[in-house]
Design a protein around this motif. Structure first.
Motif, PDB file in Angstrom:
ATOM      1  N   MET A  94      -4.062  56.695  69.187  1.00  0.00           N
ATOM      2  CA  MET A  94      -4.120  55.765  70.316  1.00  0.00           C
ATOM      3  C   MET A  94      -5.246  54.762  70.130  1.00  0.00           C
ATOM      4  SD  MET A  94      -2.230  55.238  72.878  1.00  0.00           S
ATOM      5  CE  MET A  94      -2.305  53.649  73.742  1.00  0.00           C
ATOM      6  N   PHE A  95      -6.320  55.189  69.503  1.00  0.00           N
ATOM      7  CA  PHE A  95      -7.418  54.280  69.160  1.00  0.00           C
ATOM      8  C   PHE A  95      -6.895  53.116  68.313  1.00  0.00           C
ATOM      9  CE2 PHE A  95     -10.251  53.159  65.625  1.00  0.00           C
ATOM     10  CZ  PHE A  95     -11.311  52.564  66.301  1.00  0.00           C
ATOM     11  N   LEU A  96      -6.057  53.421  67.321  1.00  0.00           N
ATOM     12  CA  LEU A  96      -5.505  52.371  66.466  1.00  0.00           C
ATOM     13  C   LEU A  96      -4.608  51.427  67.270  1.00  0.00           C
ATOM     14  CD1 LEU A  96      -4.605  54.467  63.273  1.00  0.00           C
ATOM     15  CD2 LEU A  96      -6.553  52.930  63.590  1.00  0.00           C
ATOM     16  N   VAL A  97      -3.833  51.988  68.205  1.00  0.00           N
ATOM     17  CA  VAL A  97      -2.950  51.164  69.032  1.00  0.00           C
ATOM     18  C   VAL A  97      -3.762  50.225  69.918  1.00  0.00           C
ATOM     19  CG1 VAL A  97      -1.212  51.168  70.865  1.00  0.00           C
ATOM     20  CG2 VAL A  97      -1.089  52.884  69.047  1.00  0.00           C
ATOM     21  N   THR A  98      -4.744  50.767  70.633  1.00  0.00           N
ATOM     22  CA  THR A  98      -5.481  49.940  71.587  1.00  0.00           C
ATOM     23  C   THR A  98      -6.451  48.972  70.907  1.00  0.00           C
ATOM     24  OG1 THR A  98      -7.072  51.757  71.921  1.00  0.00           O
ATOM     25  CG2 THR A  98      -5.289  51.526  73.528  1.00  0.00           C
ATOM     26  N   THR A  99      -6.749  49.215  69.634  1.00  0.00           N
ATOM     27  CA  THR A  99      -7.502  48.200  68.885  1.00  0.00           C
ATOM     28  C   THR A  99      -6.729  46.890  68.871  1.00  0.00           C
ATOM     29  OG1 THR A  99      -8.574  49.843  67.467  1.00  0.00           O
ATOM     30  CG2 THR A  99      -8.493  47.606  66.634  1.00  0.00           C
ATOM     31  N   THR A 100      -5.419  46.977  68.668  1.00  0.00           N
ATOM     32  CA  THR A 100      -4.590  45.764  68.648  1.00  0.00           C
ATOM     33  C   THR A 100      -4.467  45.161  70.046  1.00  0.00           C
ATOM     34  OG1 THR A 100      -2.457  46.909  68.960  1.00  0.00           O
ATOM     35  CG2 THR A 100      -3.286  46.704  66.711  1.00  0.00           C
ATOM     36  N   TYR A 101      -4.394  46.016  71.069  1.00  0.00           N
ATOM     37  CA  TYR A 101      -4.283  45.498  72.432  1.00  0.00           C
ATOM     38  C   TYR A 101      -5.593  44.828  72.858  1.00  0.00           C
ATOM     39  CZ  TYR A 101      -3.486  45.063  77.413  1.00  0.00           C
ATOM     40  OH  TYR A 101      -3.348  44.549  78.678  1.00  0.00           O
ATOM     41  N   GLY A 102      -6.727  45.402  72.453  1.00  0.00           N
ATOM     42  CA  GLY A 102      -8.006  44.774  72.747  1.00  0.00           C
ATOM     43  C   GLY A 102      -8.090  43.377  72.162  1.00  0.00           C
ATOM     44  N   ALA A 103      -7.524  43.218  70.967  1.00  0.00           N
ATOM     45  CA  ALA A 103      -7.487  41.900  70.334  1.00  0.00           C
ATOM     46  C   ALA A 103      -6.589  40.941  71.106  1.00  0.00           C
ATOM     47  CB  ALA A 103      -7.004  42.032  68.890  1.00  0.00           C
ATOM     48  N   ILE A 104      -5.445  41.451  71.556  1.00  0.00           N
ATOM     49  CA  ILE A 104      -4.493  40.600  72.266  1.00  0.00           C
ATOM     50  C   ILE A 104      -5.055  40.127  73.596  1.00  0.00           C
ATOM     51  CG2 ILE A 104      -2.304  40.674  73.552  1.00  0.00           C
ATOM     52  CD1 ILE A 104      -1.118  42.216  71.209  1.00  0.00           C
ATOM     53  N   VAL A 105      -5.587  41.068  74.400  1.00  0.00           N
ATOM     54  CA  VAL A 105      -6.046  40.701  75.737  1.00  0.00           C
ATOM     55  C   VAL A 105      -7.249  39.743  75.663  1.00  0.00           C
ATOM     56  CG1 VAL A 105      -7.729  42.567  76.124  1.00  0.00           C
ATOM     57  CG2 VAL A 105      -6.392  41.671  78.046  1.00  0.00           C
ATOM     58  N   THR A 106      -7.987  39.784  74.567  1.00  0.00           N
ATOM     59  CA  THR A 106      -9.157  38.918  74.420  1.00  0.00           C
ATOM     60  C   THR A 106      -8.811  37.558  73.830  1.00  0.00           C
ATOM     61  OG1 THR A 106     -10.530  40.890  74.065  1.00  0.00           O
ATOM     62  CG2 THR A 106     -11.495  38.773  73.461  1.00  0.00           C
ATOM     63  N   PHE A 107      -7.849  37.523  72.900  1.00  0.00           N
ATOM     64  CA  PHE A 107      -7.661  36.301  72.107  1.00  0.00           C
ATOM     65  C   PHE A 107      -6.293  35.630  72.207  1.00  0.00           C
ATOM     66  CE2 PHE A 107     -11.144  38.504  69.893  1.00  0.00           C
ATOM     67  CZ  PHE A 107     -12.093  37.492  69.890  1.00  0.00           C
ATOM     68  N   VAL A 108      -5.312  36.253  72.881  1.00  0.00           N
ATOM     69  CA  VAL A 108      -3.992  35.622  72.901  1.00  0.00           C
ATOM     70  C   VAL A 108      -4.024  34.303  73.669  1.00  0.00           C
ATOM     71  CG1 VAL A 108      -3.066  36.737  74.994  1.00  0.00           C
ATOM     72  CG2 VAL A 108      -1.514  36.087  73.145  1.00  0.00           C
ATOM     73  N   ALA A 109      -4.834  34.219  74.733  1.00  0.00           N
ATOM     74  CA  ALA A 109      -4.929  32.962  75.477  1.00  0.00           C
ATOM     75  C   ALA A 109      -5.571  31.871  74.630  1.00  0.00           C
ATOM     76  CB  ALA A 109      -5.733  33.171  76.765  1.00  0.00           C
ATOM     77  N   LEU A 110      -6.545  32.251  73.806  1.00  0.00           N
ATOM     78  CA  LEU A 110      -7.196  31.277  72.927  1.00  0.00           C
ATOM     79  C   LEU A 110      -6.236  30.800  71.836  1.00  0.00           C
ATOM     80  CD1 LEU A 110     -10.686  33.017  72.598  1.00  0.00           C
ATOM     81  CD2 LEU A 110     -10.120  30.963  73.928  1.00  0.00           C
ATOM     82  N   LEU A 111      -5.411  31.720  71.310  1.00  0.00           N
ATOM     83  CA  LEU A 111      -4.403  31.333  70.321  1.00  0.00           C
ATOM     84  C   LEU A 111      -3.396  30.370  70.947  1.00  0.00           C
ATOM     85  CD1 LEU A 111      -2.945  31.559  67.582  1.00  0.00           C
ATOM     86  CD2 LEU A 111      -1.789  33.605  68.472  1.00  0.00           C
ATOM     87  N   ALA A 112      -2.959  30.671  72.168  1.00  0.00           N
ATOM     88  CA  ALA A 112      -1.995  29.806  72.855  1.00  0.00           C
ATOM     89  C   ALA A 112      -2.588  28.421  73.090  1.00  0.00           C
ATOM     90  CB  ALA A 112      -1.582  30.442  74.177  1.00  0.00           C
ATOM     91  N   ALA A 113      -3.853  28.382  73.517  1.00  0.00           N
ATOM     92  CA  ALA A 113      -4.509  27.086  73.740  1.00  0.00           C
ATOM     93  C   ALA A 113      -4.602  26.292  72.448  1.00  0.00           C
ATOM     94  CB  ALA A 113      -5.901  27.315  74.330  1.00  0.00           C
ATOM     95  N   GLU A 114      -4.869  26.996  71.346  1.00  0.00           N
ATOM     96  CA  GLU A 114      -4.944  26.352  70.038  1.00  0.00           C
ATOM     97  C   GLU A 114      -3.608  25.721  69.654  1.00  0.00           C
ATOM     98  OE1 GLU A 114      -7.282  28.094  66.467  1.00  0.00           O
ATOM     99  OE2 GLU A 114      -5.195  28.704  66.151  1.00  0.00           O
ATOM    100  N   LYS A 115      -2.517  26.365  70.097  1.00  0.00           N
ATOM    101  CA  LYS A 115      -1.171  25.866  69.802  1.00  0.00           C
ATOM    102  C   LYS A 115      -0.678  24.877  70.857  1.00  0.00           C
ATOM    103  CE  LYS A 115      -0.576  28.668  66.234  1.00  0.00           C
ATOM    104  NZ  LYS A 115      -0.365  28.196  64.847  1.00  0.00           N
ATOM    105  N   GLY A 116      -1.520  24.613  71.887  1.00  0.00           N
ATOM    106  CA  GLY A 116      -1.132  23.676  72.938  1.00  0.00           C
ATOM    107  C   GLY A 116      -0.158  24.259  73.939  1.00  0.00           C
ATOM    108  N   ILE A 117      -0.186  25.584  74.119  1.00  0.00           N
ATOM    109  CA  ILE A 117       0.752  26.260  75.016  1.00  0.00           C
ATOM    110  C   ILE A 117       0.008  26.732  76.259  1.00  0.00           C
ATOM    111  CG2 ILE A 117       2.266  28.279  75.273  1.00  0.00           C
ATOM    112  CD1 ILE A 117       2.817  27.996  72.243  1.00  0.00           C
ATOM    113  N   ALA A 118       0.510  26.348  77.435  1.00  0.00           N
ATOM    114  CA  ALA A 118      -0.121  26.713  78.705  1.00  0.00           C
ATOM    115  C   ALA A 118       0.644  27.850  79.378  1.00  0.00           C
ATOM    116  CB  ALA A 118      -0.172  25.489  79.617  1.00  0.00           C
TER     117      ALA A 118
END
Length: 384
Positions: free
Chosen positions: A213-237
């Motif tokens: 579960m540690f390995l799974v939530t490592t990926t979720y921690g990345a998503i919840v922190t950086f997916v909005a920044l990735l979307a902004a980088e791509k110009g997606i609101a």
């Protein structure tokens, strides 16, 4: 006929109440990761400290979980649960009155302690109210409370101002606290081992599923922190819909998991779910359109939801009744460590290769999950 009776026996008053309570406290907790960093940034906080808002809470949670599990096993559930809920209300409300960066970090540490105590207790109480032969199905249904909160809470947090969010989060937990008085706590088999014999705050049987579960939530921690920044980088609101569809994916898959596991075993769920998660992260890594982001969120939600249910069930299904607190503490130690580690390592990787490539690299975590599970599946069957 027997299966029907088993299904009906899950839905007791206690089980329904603790599921609703768990939904409310998860709503509180899930409102902070997407909204607290922008708030601190607006107060003048530098980018390099924002990731530590979750890191500080994770450290506090990791410190308190094993002790809260041991205390519950030794003295019972009600008192420690009430303490955790009250502290969660107070610390959530404290953010409203403290618009200073240093104080916010201190409150976030206390917030993490409160969350560690309250969530360990709620999951242990749920485990107490599920019969062993119903455990896969019961945990699948109980996990729906987490799925709903994961979709609802970030959407609420991002749709209101931060000050209102602090009040709303506190109100969720206040309702949970009041509902807790309606739970009938049965007489519990307490841990009566002599004090001269040290009792581990961790449960050995739960270490492997906790690590997975540690390995799974490592990926979720990345998503919840950086997916909005990735979307902004791509110009997606309006990327909040990503989390909504992530929650929908979890909601769709979880009701079926108990029956599948009962009939076919854990491997039939774990391996395909890990593969699906790999696909989701690879789509996210190459996403340039809104549709691609939403597709990734949905597939990731299905994979994450299935893996979470499997690993949490594996962590408690074979332990003695007087060790379920320690088992849940062990599992959620892995869960929380992954969340904190994920945001930190993702920040380090993305600084070198960018957000897109970072998500592609993190798909390898699920390859590791498949390999580790297949290598250890014989041992898991022996334990069960």
């Amino acid at each position: 006929m027997d299966n029907s009776k088993k299904s009906q026996s899950i839905w007791t008053k206690n089980f329904i109440l603790i599921s609703i309570i768990n939904f409310l406290i998860y709503c509180c907790w899930q409102m902070f990761p997407p909204s607290l960093p922008p708030y601190v940034s607006s107060l003048g906080g530098a980018d390099n400290i924002l990731g530590w808002l979750n890191g500080v809470a994770t450290i506090a949670t990791l410190v308190i979980r094993p002790f809260s599990g041991s205390i519950m096993d030794k003295f019972g559930r009600r008192g420690i649960f009430n303490f955790g809920l009250i502290l969660l209300i107070i610390s959530s409300l404290a953010f409203y009155f403290s618009p200073f960066i240093g104080i916010i970090f201190a409150i976030r540490f206390i917030h993490g302690i409160a969350w560690g105590v309250a969530s360990t207790a709620s999951n242990t109480i749920a485990t107490d109210n599920i019969k062993k032969d119903n455990m896969p199905k019961g945990m699948a249904y109980f996990s729906l409370s987490v799925s709903l909160a994961s979709g609802v809470a970030p959407a609420i947090a991002l749709s209101i101002n931060t000050k209102t969010m602090f009040l709303t989060a506190s109100a969720f937990v206040l309702v949970a606290f009041l509902m807790n008085f309606a739970i009938d706590y049965p007489k519990q088999v307490l841990n009566t081992e002599k004090s001269s014999k040290k009792v581990s705050p961790y449960e050995k049987k739960s270490i492997l599923p906790a690590f997975l579960m540690f390995l799974v939530t490592t990926t979720y921690g990345a998503i919840v922190t950086f997916v909005a920044l990735l979307a902004a980088e791509k110009g997606i609101a309006n990327i909040g819909l990503f989390f909504t569809l992530y929650a929908v994916g979890m909601l769709v898959v979880r009701p079926f998991l108990g029956s599948i596991i009962d009939k076919r075993g854990f491997g039939v769920v774990i391996v395909p779910s890990a593969v699906l998660s790999i696909v989701a992260l690879l789509i996210l890594s190459n996403a340039n359109t809104y549709v691609a982001f939403l597709m990734s969120g949905t597939l990731y939600g299905i994979g994450y939801g299935a893996l979470h249910t499997c690993f949490q069930t594996l962590s408690v299904i074979s332990v003695e009744p007087n060790r379920t607190g320690a088992a849940n503490a062990t599992f959620f130690t892995g869960f929380d460590a992954g969340m904190g580690f994920g945001s930190i390592i993702a920040g380090s990787i993305s600084a070198r290769v960018g957000y897109s490539s970072m998500f592609g690299i993190l798909s390898l975590w699920f390859v590791a999950i498949i390999i580790i599970y297949l290598l250890s599946s014989r041992h898991i069957k022996k334990v069960l």
